[in-house]
Design an enzyme around this catalytic site. Structure first.
Site, PDB file in Angstrom:
ATOM      1  N   HIS A  65      31.692 -57.429  29.233  1.00 32.59           N
ATOM      2  CA  HIS A  65      31.805 -56.356  30.241  1.00 32.59           C
ATOM      3  C   HIS A  65      30.729 -56.621  31.294  1.00 32.59           C
ATOM      4  CE1 HIS A  65      32.824 -52.608  32.004  1.00 32.59           C
ATOM      5  NE2 HIS A  65      32.418 -51.751  31.083  1.00 32.59           N
TER       6      HIS A  65
ATOM      7  N   HIS B  96      40.099 -61.108  33.549  1.00 30.71           N
ATOM      8  CA  HIS B  96      40.013 -59.647  33.570  1.00 30.71           C
ATOM      9  C   HIS B  96      41.137 -59.070  32.724  1.00 30.71           C
ATOM     10  CE1 HIS B  96      39.598 -55.550  35.084  1.00 30.71           C
ATOM     11  NE2 HIS B  96      38.406 -55.925  35.497  1.00 30.71           N
TER      12      HIS B  96
ATOM     13  N   ASP C  50      31.856 -59.816  38.632  1.00 28.85           N
ATOM     14  CA  ASP C  50      30.550 -60.305  38.179  1.00 28.85           C
ATOM     15  C   ASP C  50      30.249 -61.718  38.676  1.00 28.85           C
ATOM     16  OD1 ASP C  50      29.708 -58.033  36.854  1.00 28.85           O
ATOM     17  OD2 ASP C  50      30.783 -58.557  35.019  1.00 28.85           O
TER      18      ASP C  50
HETATM   19  N1  ACO Z   1      37.072 -68.260  30.033  1.00 31.91           N
HETATM   20  C1  ACO Z   1      37.924 -69.033  29.315  1.00 31.91           C
HETATM   21  N2  ACO Z   1      39.107 -68.607  28.894  1.00 31.91           N
HETATM   22  C2  ACO Z   1      39.453 -67.346  29.222  1.00 31.91           C
HETATM   23  C3  ACO Z   1      38.626 -66.514  29.976  1.00 31.91           C
HETATM   24  C4  ACO Z   1      37.386 -67.016  30.386  1.00 31.91           C
HETATM   25  N3  ACO Z   1      36.544 -66.269  31.110  1.00 31.91           N
HETATM   26  N4  ACO Z   1      39.220 -65.323  30.164  1.00 31.91           N
HETATM   27  C5  ACO Z   1      40.389 -65.394  29.533  1.00 31.91           C
HETATM   28  N5  ACO Z   1      40.533 -66.619  28.968  1.00 31.91           N
HETATM   29  C6  ACO Z   1      41.679 -67.107  28.202  1.00 31.91           C
HETATM   30  C7  ACO Z   1      41.501 -66.746  26.734  1.00 31.91           C
HETATM   31  O1  ACO Z   1      40.834 -67.751  26.020  1.00 31.91           O
HETATM   32  C8  ACO Z   1      42.931 -66.565  26.293  1.00 31.91           C
HETATM   33  O2  ACO Z   1      43.498 -67.837  26.103  1.00 31.91           O
HETATM   34  P1  ACO Z   1      44.478 -68.121  24.877  1.00 31.91           P
HETATM   35  O3  ACO Z   1      45.656 -67.200  25.115  1.00 31.91           O
HETATM   36  O4  ACO Z   1      44.771 -69.559  24.984  1.00 31.91           O
HETATM   37  O5  ACO Z   1      43.707 -67.727  23.651  1.00 31.91           O
HETATM   38  C9  ACO Z   1      43.606 -65.965  27.510  1.00 31.91           C
HETATM   39  O6  ACO Z   1      42.833 -66.402  28.632  1.00 31.91           O
HETATM   40  C10 ACO Z   1      43.625 -64.443  27.482  1.00 31.91           C
HETATM   41  O7  ACO Z   1      42.286 -64.005  27.342  1.00 31.91           O
HETATM   42  P2  ACO Z   1      41.809 -62.710  26.600  1.00 31.91           P
HETATM   43  O8  ACO Z   1      40.365 -62.822  26.265  1.00 31.91           O
HETATM   44  O9  ACO Z   1      42.747 -62.406  25.465  1.00 31.91           O
HETATM   45  O10 ACO Z   1      42.027 -61.648  27.721  1.00 31.91           O
HETATM   46  P3  ACO Z   1      41.449 -60.231  27.709  1.00 31.91           P
HETATM   47  O11 ACO Z   1      42.266 -59.452  28.628  1.00 31.91           O
HETATM   48  O12 ACO Z   1      41.259 -59.692  26.346  1.00 31.91           O
HETATM   49  O13 ACO Z   1      39.965 -60.471  28.244  1.00 31.91           O
HETATM   50  C11 ACO Z   1      38.023 -60.602  29.425  1.00 31.91           C
HETATM   51  C12 ACO Z   1      39.477 -60.131  29.460  1.00 31.91           C
HETATM   52  C13 ACO Z   1      37.293 -60.051  28.199  1.00 31.91           C
HETATM   53  C14 ACO Z   1      37.315 -60.066  30.689  1.00 31.91           C
HETATM   54  C15 ACO Z   1      37.999 -62.140  29.402  1.00 31.91           C
HETATM   55  O14 ACO Z   1      38.655 -62.649  30.527  1.00 31.91           O
HETATM   56  C16 ACO Z   1      36.596 -62.682  29.297  1.00 31.91           C
HETATM   57  O15 ACO Z   1      36.039 -62.776  28.210  1.00 31.91           O
HETATM   58  N6  ACO Z   1      35.966 -63.056  30.475  1.00 31.91           N
HETATM   59  C17 ACO Z   1      34.597 -63.480  30.487  1.00 31.91           C
HETATM   60  C18 ACO Z   1      33.654 -62.292  30.479  1.00 31.91           C
HETATM   61  C19 ACO Z   1      33.586 -61.569  31.814  1.00 31.91           C
HETATM   62  O16 ACO Z   1      33.531 -62.192  32.858  1.00 31.91           O
HETATM   63  N7  ACO Z   1      33.565 -60.227  31.759  1.00 31.91           N
HETATM   64  C20 ACO Z   1      33.491 -59.397  32.957  1.00 31.91           C
HETATM   65  C21 ACO Z   1      34.671 -58.469  33.008  1.00 31.91           C
HETATM   66  S1  ACO Z   1      34.828 -57.693  34.597  1.00 31.91           S
HETATM   67  C22 ACO Z   1      33.573 -56.591  34.716  1.00 31.91           C
HETATM   68  O17 ACO Z   1      33.001 -56.108  33.765  1.00 31.91           O
HETATM   69  C23 ACO Z   1      33.127 -56.281  36.141  1.00 31.91           C
END
Ligand code: ACO
Length: 383
Positions: free
Chosen positions: A228, A274, A325
């Protein structure tokens, strides 16, 4: 596909993904059109035309303030500025190894414990508590950064706007107008984002009829995590890591190989992806435009190149776009904030959105209490 419990056939909505739990009039996120509205206004327009104080007023009251209303609101915010004695004394007890998010969380809790209306939950009391928190948090963040550097507290100024005073208290000198403007934009963009994890935390706590400061304290805990708000800090660590690995060469050239290795190791790349936006975060273009101005202001084209190189490498490798971010990490770095202070800046802004949701939750409250499917040991007798 929604996973189903083998034992009961019940659908399990892990992470509440796609689950609608309530309605809200505070903001609307539309991933299809890539738009974000605060009380109906596009956030890009608010960032271009308003002060953070006007946006705070809008989130709490539903309408932008008139000139008179804004004057009264600004006065209340300015009157509430500064470090309360109990807060300063508590911060001074914490070692500088304490994460600044823990300092913020502790300060919010102390501000609640010492608030004259601590146990009152009326809208009037909650509006007062909200503005007091909004006014108090910059002093907490600014003092925490200064004490870590061995510097004295800088008292608040009541002749400066919220953003200018925040920067003044942190750095002990007035910031250039373009820096104040970029900071103001970041505060507006961070202010609100519907039912994200920290806001939902605040609403869950509020739904038990606990007080506003308890809800905000819990929300700060939720925001700390790297999935987050903690991502803005993590983005800067990524940039530092790529720069170190480049060993004096242009880090932008190494961004792709660093990314390939990180993805091969199944790492999440912070600042990308996201839960709601799948085609890019609607706030990023506005924040990136401010970052570009700051790259120019501080004459750091290298940082701009690294930003672009990692973004396009991530686009090529996974087609995943940056979230808010990603630009705020380097933005706050250029302004002179220590990396660990980035998420507390998010806190200072998001107090507005959290408290708007807390007040909304109380207006039509229902205890938030979901169910779960039990998958532990079957019933058995104690031997
Ligand atoms: N890096 C690498 N792979 C990613 C990323 C990432 N940042 N984000 C998503 N993916 C991939 C996942 O590995 C997954 O792949 P798979 O289907 O092959 O397993 C797919 O994309 C879906 O990802 P999820 O994590 O299931 O998507 P979810 O909607 O649950 O997650 C999240 C969203 C938590 C923000 C995720 O994108 C993440 O962890 N990002 C990095 C952390 C981040 O930047 N957070 C800030 C959020 S915005 C804010 O707070 C202002």
């Amino acid at each position: 596909m929604t996973p189903t419990s083998e034992a009961t056939g019940t659908e399990i909505h892990k992470g509440l993904d796609g689950v609608v739990v309530d309605s809200t009039a505070v903001s609307k996120v539309n991933p299809e059109t890539n738009s974000l509205l605060y009380r109906g206004y596009p956030v890009q327009q608010l960032a271009a035309k308003c002060s953070f104080e006007e946006v705070a007023y809008l989130l709490w009251h539903g309408e932008l303030p008139t000139t008179e209303q804004l004057a009264g609101f600004e006065k209340a915010e300015r009157d509430g500025r500064g470090l309360e004695r109990a807060v300063k004394a508590t911060i001074d007890l914490l070692p500088i190894t304490t994460h600044p998010m823990d300092v913020c969380r502790t300060a919010a809790s102390v501000l609640g414990a010492t608030h004259p209306q601590a146990e009152e939950n009326s809208r009037e009391a909650n509006l007062k508590k909200s503005i007091d928190l909004l006014a108090a948090m910059p002093a907490v963040v600014a003092y925490d950064q200064r004490r870590r550097r061995g510097e004295e507290e800088v008292p608040a100024r009541d002749d400066l706007g919220y953003s200018a005073n925040f920067l003044y208290m942190t750095f002990g000198q007035e910031a250039a107008p373009e820096v104040v403007e970029a900071f103001n934009v970041s505060m507006i963009l961070y202010a609100e984002h519907s039912f994200n994890a920290s806001t939902f935390t605040a609403r869950v706590i509020t739904s038990t009829l606990a007080d506003l400061h308890s809800a905000v304290t819990g929300a700060i805990g939720a925001l700390k995590g790297a999935l987050h708000g903690g991502a803005n800090e993590a983005v800067m660590h990524t940039f530092e890591q790529i720069t170190r690995d480049a060993k004096g060469a242009d880090p932008a050239e190494s961004a792709k190989s660093w990314l390939d290795a990180a993805l091969a190791a199944k790492k999440k790349i912070m600042g990308f992806g996201h839960r709601v936006y799948k085609n890019g975060d609607s706030r990023v273009p506005t924040m990136k435009a401010s970052l570009d101005k700051m790259v120019e202001h501080y004459n750091r084209p290298d940082l701009g190149h690294l930003y672009d190189a990692l973004e396009s490498a991530m686009g090529e490798a996974k087609n995943i776009k940056p979230n808010l971010d990603y630009p705020t990490g380097p933005l706050y770095h250029l302004m002179g904030f220590d990396t660990q202070m980035f998420t507390p800046l998010f806190v200072a802004s998001r107090i507005t959105g959290w408290t708007a949701h807390i007040m909304e939750q109380l207006e039509a409250n229902s205890l938030i209490r979901p169910l779960s499917v039990y998958n532990g040991a079957p019933e058995r007798d104690v031997p």
